[in-house]
Scaffold this active site. Structure first.
Site, PDB file in Angstrom:
ATOM      1  N   LYS A  11      28.992  49.076  36.639  1.00  0.00           N
ATOM      2  CA  LYS A  11      27.497  48.783  36.108  1.00  0.00           C
ATOM      3  C   LYS A  11      26.963  47.728  37.160  1.00  0.00           C
ATOM      4  O   LYS A  11      27.791  47.012  38.013  1.00  0.00           O
ATOM      5  CB  LYS A  11      27.847  47.923  34.711  1.00  0.00           C
ATOM      6  CG  LYS A  11      28.381  46.585  34.614  1.00  0.00           C
ATOM      7  CD  LYS A  11      27.654  45.519  35.287  1.00  0.00           C
ATOM      8  CE  LYS A  11      28.357  44.231  35.286  1.00  0.00           C
ATOM      9  NZ  LYS A  11      27.491  43.163  35.890  1.00  0.00           N
ATOM     10  N   ASP A 141      31.153  43.168  29.114  1.00  0.00           N
ATOM     11  CA  ASP A 141      30.477  44.208  29.392  1.00  0.00           C
ATOM     12  C   ASP A 141      31.242  45.641  28.990  1.00  0.00           C
ATOM     13  O   ASP A 141      30.733  46.582  29.625  1.00  0.00           O
ATOM     14  CB  ASP A 141      30.888  44.298  31.060  1.00  0.00           C
ATOM     15  CG  ASP A 141      29.977  42.999  31.679  1.00  0.00           C
ATOM     16  OD1 ASP A 141      28.894  42.681  31.139  1.00  0.00           O
ATOM     17  OD2 ASP A 141      30.471  42.557  32.735  1.00  0.00           O
TER      18      ASP A 141
END
EC number: 2.7.1.148
Length: 299
Positions: A11, A141
């Site tokens: 990410k 996350d």
């Protein structure tokens, strides 16, 4: 099936707004995640006892990756088994291509991949809501690694909502030989900054919805860039090199030290990558957005 393999992406944060530390020790975030075409693969198989092995491309140093019960992927497996009240175990093998301590959430990707892989291996049919809740227990996350694409993250980053993204984005990724500790960056942030309540810029969301590269370049930002640069001032030279190479914009990924450069298209990314590769060994072009954790089959 005796083995299930799941691929999960790295990410990046197109925007990372960080608020003042909460009583629980976490910082409230307002972030825009995007999944890019760099992946870890996790394979799981039934076993009498839990075990974990980590393999990696030669460019990835996994010396600091734990293989004991503290590894987030192993914790993910145990958490899923406990959620279903199962007395089962598995062998977990991680093939890493996402840098360690690079601000790209490789550990979170591994945890998300493990949750999905074991759910499929054991045919648990865990609901999406329950998988996301388990992911949130594991790390801020991890839910986004399940969702993928482009999404807003709030809370401490674990509350994820997809956003409209009509762009096909190309990023050049410059990895660092030395990782950067996320807790250390946050400590430096707390020392340096007078934090305000974070918010996602409307201009950035509009740029995504329109697929407007120039507008996106003008609206990306990262509150952790200043503390990361304070701890690693050499990263300023990398950002300057990307600008000189013609990138639309450059930013530090998450808490660093990976640097990202937005490009016009694939051909532009290839040209920027080639220029940066003259001075930096580990430089890659990656498309975005890509899917979150998903089952893969090897021919």
């Amino acid at each position: 099936m005796t083995t299930i393999s799941v691929r999960a992406p790295a990410k990046i944060n197109l925007h990372l707004g960080v608020g003042p530390v909460r009583e629980d020790g976490f910082h409230p975030l307002a972030t825009v995640y995007q999944a890019i075409g760099m992946y870890d693969d996790v394979s799981v198989s039934e076993a009498a006892d839990w075990s974990l092995a980590v393999r990696a491309h030669e460019r990835i140093d996994v010396a600091e990756v734990p293989t004991d019960a503290s590894n987030v992927a192993l914790r993910a497996g145990r958490l899923l088994a406990a959620h279903h009240d199962l007395d089962r175990a598995a062998s977990i093998v991680i093939e890493k291509a996402i840098p360690v301590a690079g601000g790209l959430a490789g550990g979170s990707a591994d945890a998300a991949a493990t949750l999905l892989a074991l759910d499929r291996l054991w045919d648990l049919q865990t609901s999406d809501d329950d998988l996301l809740a388990l992911a949130a227990e594991l790390g801020s996350d991890v839910p986004f690694a399940l969702v993928g694409g482009t999404a807003v993250g709030t809370g401490r980053g674990e509350v994820v909502s997809r956003v409209a993204d009509r762009g096909r984005w190309w990023w050049v990724v410059v990895e660092s030989d030395i990782g950067l500790s996320t807790p250390a960056v946050y400590r430096e942030y707390d020392r340096m900054a007078v934090a305000a309540d974070p918010a996602v810029p409307e201009a950035l969301l509009a740029a995504l919805a329109d697929g407007d590269r120039r507008a996106l370049a003008a609206s990306v930002s990262n509150d952790l860039a200043a503390p990361a640069l304070a701890l690693r001032p050499d990263l300023a030279q990398v950002l300057a090199a990307g600008a000189a190479a013609g990138a639309l914009t450059g930013l530090i990924s998450g808490s660093g030290p990976t640097c990202l450069f937005l490009c016009e298209d694939q051909a532009h990314a290839a040209a920027v990558r080639m220029t940066l590769a003259e001075e930096h060994e580990r430089v890659f072009a990656a498309a975005a957005p890509v899917a979150g954790a998903h089952v893969v089959e090897y021919a």
